[in-house]
Design an enzyme around this catalytic site. Structure first.
Site: not given
Ligand code: S3P
Length: 462
Positions: A169, A343
Site C-alpha cells: 500500500s 485503481d
Molecule cells: C494511493 C494509493 C492507492 C490508491 C489510491 C491512491 C496513493 O491506495 O488506491 O487511490 O496516492 O498513495 P493503497 O495505498 O491503499 O493501495
C-alpha cells in the site's frame, strides 16, 4: 446528479488531463512540511484535495490557488500549529493516511476524521507501525477513524523503524516515510510488491536520502504483522527502502508542473478502445511504471495503443498515449500487476465486458477496502448492465461477449465505479444511466466535458 450515456459516434481528438491525484496529495503535504515557497502547477482541484487544503489552513499553512496553480508557504518540519478542531479528510483515505504521517512528523496533537465512508476504511495498517515508532495514536475500537495523535515531547525524535508492510500500500508506505522524517536514524521499510513510488521520488527531489535496497539490512528484525483487517499476502517482488532524515531536518521547497493522471486517462483510453472508429491522443500523462499496469494488460488484450515517454519531469516519466478502437480478448491478471493498476480494475472490467472470452482477476483482495467494496459493487452493477460478472474472494471473472446490453446503475459513492460504468454506455446496445454520479468530482471534475469534447454522447441530469 445522474449521467445519461447513449451509444456514441467515434471518439476523436486530443486532450490533456487533470494533475495526478497521488502527486497532488504528496505535493501539497510535502510542500507544507518544506521550508520556503513551493509552486505546483496542474494541481488537481477536486473533491479529494479541497479537504486537504482546508486541513493545511487549520495547521497554519498559508496557500493560494490561482486556477490550478497551488502556491504554498511551507511551515517546516516543526512549524504546524495545533488545529482548533478535528481535521476533516472528506472521503479520502490518501488524505487521512498521508496526513497522519505528516502530523506525526510535525509532532503536534491533532484529530483526523472524515465521511462515514472514510470511517469504515482500515487504519490499523498505519496505527501498528506508527506505534512501533513511539507515535501516540488512538482510534475507534475497530482501529478506524477518527484518529487522534498526541504531541511528541519537545526535543525528542521517534525510534527509527524496520518494518515490512503486510499489504502493498503506497498510502501506508508514504505515511511511514513521512513519519520517518522525525526518526532518530534511518528507517527501513519493506513491501511485498513494489507500490507506487511517488513519495520516494518527491522526497529525493527535496534533498532527502531515500534508497531502494536489493535486500533489507537485517531481515530477521523486520517486524511482520497480520490481522483480519490486513491479511498477509504471499510476498512477491519485494521492495525495500531506506530513508535517512536530513541532519538539518529541512526539506527544500517544490517547483513542479504535475503530469496528467494516468488513472483518469484510463477511462478515456478504454472509451476509445471500445467505441468503434475512435482514435484519441492523450498528452503529458504520468507514465511511472508503478502506475501503468493497466496499459500492459490492455496491450495483452490486443489493444491498439502507442505509448511514448517524452520526458522525465521532476523524477517522473511523462509522455503521450494514442488509443484506437480495438477488438479485445480476455486475459488473466494476477497479484503482481494488480498493485500497478489498483485503481484501474473498474475500467478494466468494462474493457473485459467488451472483449471476447474470459477475463480472470486474482490477487486483488485490496479492492474490497477502497471507496466501495470494489469487487462486490463492480460485479453487482455490471450484472445490472447485462454483463456476466462473477465475484471471487480476491478478484472477479468476466465472461466478455463483445458487447454490453445497458441499463441503470449506482455509483456506490465511488468515483471510479461511476466513471467506469459511464464509459460502459458509450458502445452499449441501450443507454446507461449512472445514478449518484456527483462522486466523479472527487478525482476528475472535468470528466463529462472532456468526454463531450471528444464526441461522446453523455449528459448530466439532476
Ligand atoms: C494511493 C494509493 C492507492 C490508491 C489510491 C491512491 C496513493 O491506495 O488506491 O487511490 O496516492 O498513495 P493503497 O495505498 O491503499 O493501495
Amino acid at each position: 446528479m445522474k449521467l445519461v450515456v447513449t451509444p456514441s459516434h467515434p471518439l476523436v481528438g486530443q486532450t490533456s488531463l487533470p494533475g495526478d491525484k497521488s502527486l497532488s496529495h504528496r505535493a501539497a503535504i510535502l510542500a507544507a512540511l518544506a521550508e520556503g515557497e513551493s509552486r505546483v502547477e496542474n494541481f488537481l482541484v477536486g473533491g479529494v484535495t479541497r479537504p486537504l487544503l482546508n486541513a493545511l489552513t487549520s495547521l497554519g499553512v498559508a496557500w493560494a490557488l490561482h486556477r490550478d496553480t497551488l502556491m504554498i508557504s511551507g511551515a517546516g518540519l516543526r512549524g504546524f500549529q495545533t488545529p482548533a478542531a478535528a481535521l476533516d479528510c472528506g472521503n479520502s483515505a490518501t488524505t487521512m493516511r498521508l496526513l497522519a504521517g505528516a502530523l506525526a512528523a510535525g509532532g503536534i496533537s491533532a484529530t483526523l476524521d472524515g465521511s462515514p465512508g472514510l470511517r469504515r476504511r482500515p487504519m490499523r495498517r498505519i496505527i501498528t507501525p506508527l506505534r512501533a515508532m513511539g507515535v501516540q495514536i488512538t482510534a475507534s475500537p475497530q482501529d478506524t477513524a477518527p484518529l487522534h495523535l498526541t504531541a511528541r515531547p519537545a526535543g525528542q525524535w521517534y525510534k527509527a523503524l524496520e518494518y515490512t508492510l503486510p499489504v502493498a500500500s503506497a498510502q501506508v508506505k508514504s505515511c511511514l516515510l513521512l513519519a520517518a522524517l522525525a526518526a532518530d536514524g534511518p528507517s527501513i521499510l519493506g513491501e511485498p510488491v513494489a507500490s507506487r513510488d511517488h513519495t520516494e521520488r518527491m522526497l529525493r527531489s527535496m534533498g532527502v536520502s531515500v534508497e531502494t535496497l536489493a535486500s533489507p539490512l537485517s531481515p530477521e528484525r523486520l517486524l511482520k504483522t497480520g490481522s483480519p483487517q490486513d491479511p498477509i499476502e504471499p510476498p512477491k517482488l519485494q521492495n525495500y527502502i531506506r530513508i535517512t532524515p536530513p541532519a538539518s531536518r529541512r526539506l527544500q521547497p517544490l517547483n513542479l508542473c504535475l503530469p496528467g493522471d494516468i488513472s483518469s486517462a484510463a477511462f478515456l483510453i478504454v472509451a476509445a478502445l471500445i467505441t468503434p472508429g475512435s482514435e484519441i491522443a492523450l498528452q503529458e500523462v504520468l507514465l511511472n511504471p508503478t502506475r501503468s499496469g493497466l496499459l500492459d494488460v490492455l496491450l495483452e488484450m490486443g489493444a491498439d495503443l502507442s505509448i511514448r515517454v517524452t520526458e522525465e519531469r521532476h523524477g517522473e516519466p511523462v509522455g503521450n498515449i494514442l488509443a484506437r478502437y480495438s477488438r479485445l480478448h480476455g486475459v488473466e491478471v494476477d497479484g503482481c500487476v494488480a498493485v500497478r493498476m489498483i485503481d484501474e480494475f473498474p475500467i478494466l472490467a468494462v474493457a473485459a465486458a467488451y472483449a471476447t472470452g474470459k477475463t480472470v482477476v486474482r490477487g486483488a483482495g485490496e479492492l474490497r477496502y477502497k471507496e466501495s467494496d470494489r469487487i462486490a459493487a463492480l460485479c453487482q452493477e455490471l450484472r445490472a448492465l447485462g454483463v456476466e460478472a462473477l465475484e471471487t474472494v480476491d478478484g472477479f471473472i468476466i465472461h466478455g461477449k463483445g458487447y454490453v446490453p445497458g441499463g441503470e446503475v449506482q455509483s456506490h459513492a465511488d468515483h471510479r465505479l461511476a466513471m467506469a460504468l459511464a464509459v460502459a454506455g458509450l458502445a452499449s446496445r441501450q443507454r446507461v444511466v449512472v445514478h449518484q454520479a456527483q462522486w466523479i468530482d472527487e478525482s476528475f471534475p472535468a470528466f463529462v466535458p472532456t468526454l463531450q469534447s471528444l464526441g461522446a454522447s453523455v449528459r448530466q441530469e439532476a
